[in-house]
Design an enzyme around this catalytic site. Structure first.
Site, PDB file in Angstrom:
ATOM      1  CG  ASP A 131      45.966  42.111  32.270  1.00 45.13           C
ATOM      2  OD1 ASP A 131      45.971  40.919  32.622  1.00 45.13           O
ATOM      3  OD2 ASP A 131      44.946  42.707  31.897  1.00 45.13           O
ATOM      4  CG  ASP A 184      40.999  41.128  32.826  1.00 43.57           C
ATOM      5  OD1 ASP A 184      41.983  41.457  32.148  1.00 43.57           O
ATOM      6  OD2 ASP A 184      40.745  39.955  33.144  1.00 43.57           O
ATOM      7  CB  THR A 204      41.590  38.666  27.738  1.00 43.69           C
ATOM      8  OG1 THR A 204      41.426  39.917  28.431  1.00 43.69           O
ATOM      9  CG2 THR A 204      42.713  37.883  28.394  1.00 43.69           C
ATOM     10  CB  THR A 205      39.022  42.792  25.501  1.00 45.40           C
ATOM     11  OG1 THR A 205      38.877  42.781  26.927  1.00 45.40           O
ATOM     12  CG2 THR A 205      37.774  43.379  24.875  1.00 45.40           C
TER      13      THR A 205
END
Length: 550
Positions: free
Chosen positions: A394, A64, A97-98
């Protein structure tokens, strides 16, 4: 060195470090690229995990992006900007997020070539903001509204949306199992869609598919005093009293002094304490409650007093669990035992204490106002359960956003390739440097499908060429087909038809956040670092004489 306006005029204190101009800007971009290189390989279903070990704490295995960046403890001031946008993306929409960090890093990488050639950073910023606006408008034009006919069809669509983020996590093998659980949890929420009403508990042992979904509230049995063995462990249609009251004899504080003249006065003092406690217990029993829960302690006397009368009690219940239970059963938390009316008590269909793994859990189910749900995660170890919790977070956020906005776009790099094509076409219509900057923004978008292919061990250059050709021929939702890494079929496919969906809100937020972060870094032309004087230094032995680490 000392910063000076003119020879002999000292503006800043001796030892102040000032770095400015193009070298400083390039240095900031290089620092951000280092951050991107760390999380780059975690993107997608075939992303690699990171093992993060902090001295004195347990190791963490995760892919994550927000968790990795948070645990890295980045200190570089420019690189911290990327950490902040990852946190923002995680709190706002939960997923992506990545992607947002990777896209911001690619924008800065494209900018570095322009800056080396002498282009002013304001020209780049202007071009990026214009391209961002065009990309967001294109997403809104392409997004597909989910017109859900019946409840069964709606559930299928939400499960497909939940499966997309789960497929890139450690729990990918149980994606269908957890997708069902996530959709069940979201469907029980009220109109506010507050994710805080979904409680996640962790219990080591068993497999991931031994995890339990509870339509109501469940929490681990609290510490109990003598007498709890006699209390009932199952009550049908219980009346629940929720308290913020201490039900035990209070210990005198240190240096307490009571002056008495005879033994009878002492006995009156002791009897008064007991009478106060008994009056609290009797007033609770008179309300008809047969389950008593308190945020504060319930002592051994009260425990036995309740058990003899067939009442279950538990003290020191965590505040979060008590608040969730209040919403589910409809009772209000009372700070006094006096004048508790029947409508202040909570109600549910069943209370039960059951064994889960190595611990006992209290379950409150069949709640009339069931706005709270609980997921008890099981697994072989703490690391696996913690990663499963992050994965569920998520997925829950994705389903929440889809339920609220009901518009999706194709995932797997499909929307990025379509936006890249659109911006390349727009760049042909404008002259000058803005054309170069817009093309750079379009190339940065292609980094997402490229990295997805790289992480799956595919030839990213060949796949990007195939995708460019497919989108040029009108294949709007053509993206990377990662299942081909096993089957050997075509490496690109129509990802919308394959139900690889992402809420459009995630893409809108990630493009806006990444562009803002890149522009913020490009807008910095000087870094000033003040020295720390000796009289400003902290105590080298730290608080309480402990040696501070260097």
């Amino acid at each position: 060195m000392s910063a000076m306006l003119q020879p002999g005029i000292i503006l800043l204190r001796e030892g102040t470090d000032t770095s400015q101009g193009v070298p400083q800007l390039i240095s900031n971009i290089n620092a951000c690229e280092c951050i991107v290189d760390i999380v780059r390989t975690t993107l997608g279903p075939f992303g690699m995990d990171k093992l993060i070990h902090s001295e004195g704490s347990n190791s963490t295995v995760t892919n994550d992006g927000a968790t990795v960046l948070r645990m890295l403890d980045v200190v570089h001031p420019a690189a911290k900007t990327l950490v902040e946008i990852a946190k923002s993306q995680d709190s706002e929409v939960g997923d992506g997020t990545t992607s947002v960090v990777l896209f911001a890093g690619e924008l800065l990488k494209e900018s570095k070539a322009f800056i080396d050639e002498g282009m002013h950073s304001q020209v780049i910023i202007k071009g990026f903001r214009k391209a961002c606006l065009l990309a967001k408008e294109k997403i809104k034009e392409l997004e597909v509204k989910l017109h859900i006919g019946d409840e069964q069809e709606r559930r299928k669509l939400l499960m497909r949306c939940a499966a997309t983020p789960l497929s890139s996590k450690l729990v990918a093998g149980q994606a269908e199992f957890f997708s069902n659980m996530v959709v069940d949890a979201v469907e029980k929420l009220d109109e506010d869609l507050d994710p805080k009403t979904i409680s996640i508990k962790k219990e080591v042992g068993g497999s991931l598919e031994d995890s339990i979904f509870v339509e109501g509230v469940a929490f681990q049995k609290t510490f109990s005093y003598a007498g709890f063995e006699q209390a009932p462990k199952k009550i049908v249609n219980p009346k629940i009293a929720l308290l913020n009251v201490e039900l035990e004899i209070k210990k005198e504080k240190e240096n307490t002094e009571i002056r008495i003249t005879n033994v009878s006065d002492y006995q009156k003092y002791v009897d008064a304490e007991w009478n106060i406690l008994y009056s609290k217990l009797d007033s609770l029993i008179s309300t008809g409650a047969n389950v008593v829960l308190s945020r504060l302690a319930i002592g051994d006397l009260a425990t036995q007093y309740f058990a003899v009368r067939g009442i279950f009690c538990a003290g020191r219940v965590p505040d979060a669990d008590l608040q969730c239970l209040s919403k589910a059963v409809g009772g209000s938390i009372q700070s006094s035992t006096n004048k508790i009316e029947p409508h202040m008590l909570g109600h549910c269909g069943l209370f039960e204490e059951r064994q889960v793994g190595g611990n006992r859990y209290n379950f409150f189910t069949e709640c009339p106002k069931s706005k709270s749900t609980t997921i008890i995660l099981r697994g072989a170890g703490d690391q696996l359960i913690n990663e499963a919790e992050r994965s569920l977070h998520d997925a829950i956020m994705v389903v929440l956003r889809t339920s609220k906005y009901s518009s999706v776009v194709g995932g797997g790099g499909a929307i990025e390739m379509e936006l890249s094509k659109h911006l390349h076409e727009y760049a042909r219509t404008i002259p000058g440097k803005q054309q170069m900057v817009t093309n750079a923004f379009a190339r940065a978008l292609e980094s997402i499908p490229k990295q997805l292919a790289d992480n799956a061990g595919l030839d990213s250059t060949d796949i990007l060429n195939q995708l460019r050709k497919a989108h040029a021929e009108g294949g709007t939702w053509m993206g990377v087909n990662l299942s081909s890494a096993y089957t050997g079929n075509s490496h690109i496919s129509n990802n919308f038809e394959n139900y690889i969906w992402e809420p459009s809100l995630i893409k809108l937020n990630s493009i806006e956040a990444a562009t803002s972060a890149a522009c913020t870094i490009l807008n910095v032309d000087e870094t000033i670092k003040h020295p720390r004087l000796e009289n400003e230094m902290p105590n080298p032995r730290g608080v309480g004489g402990m040696q501070m680490p260097h």
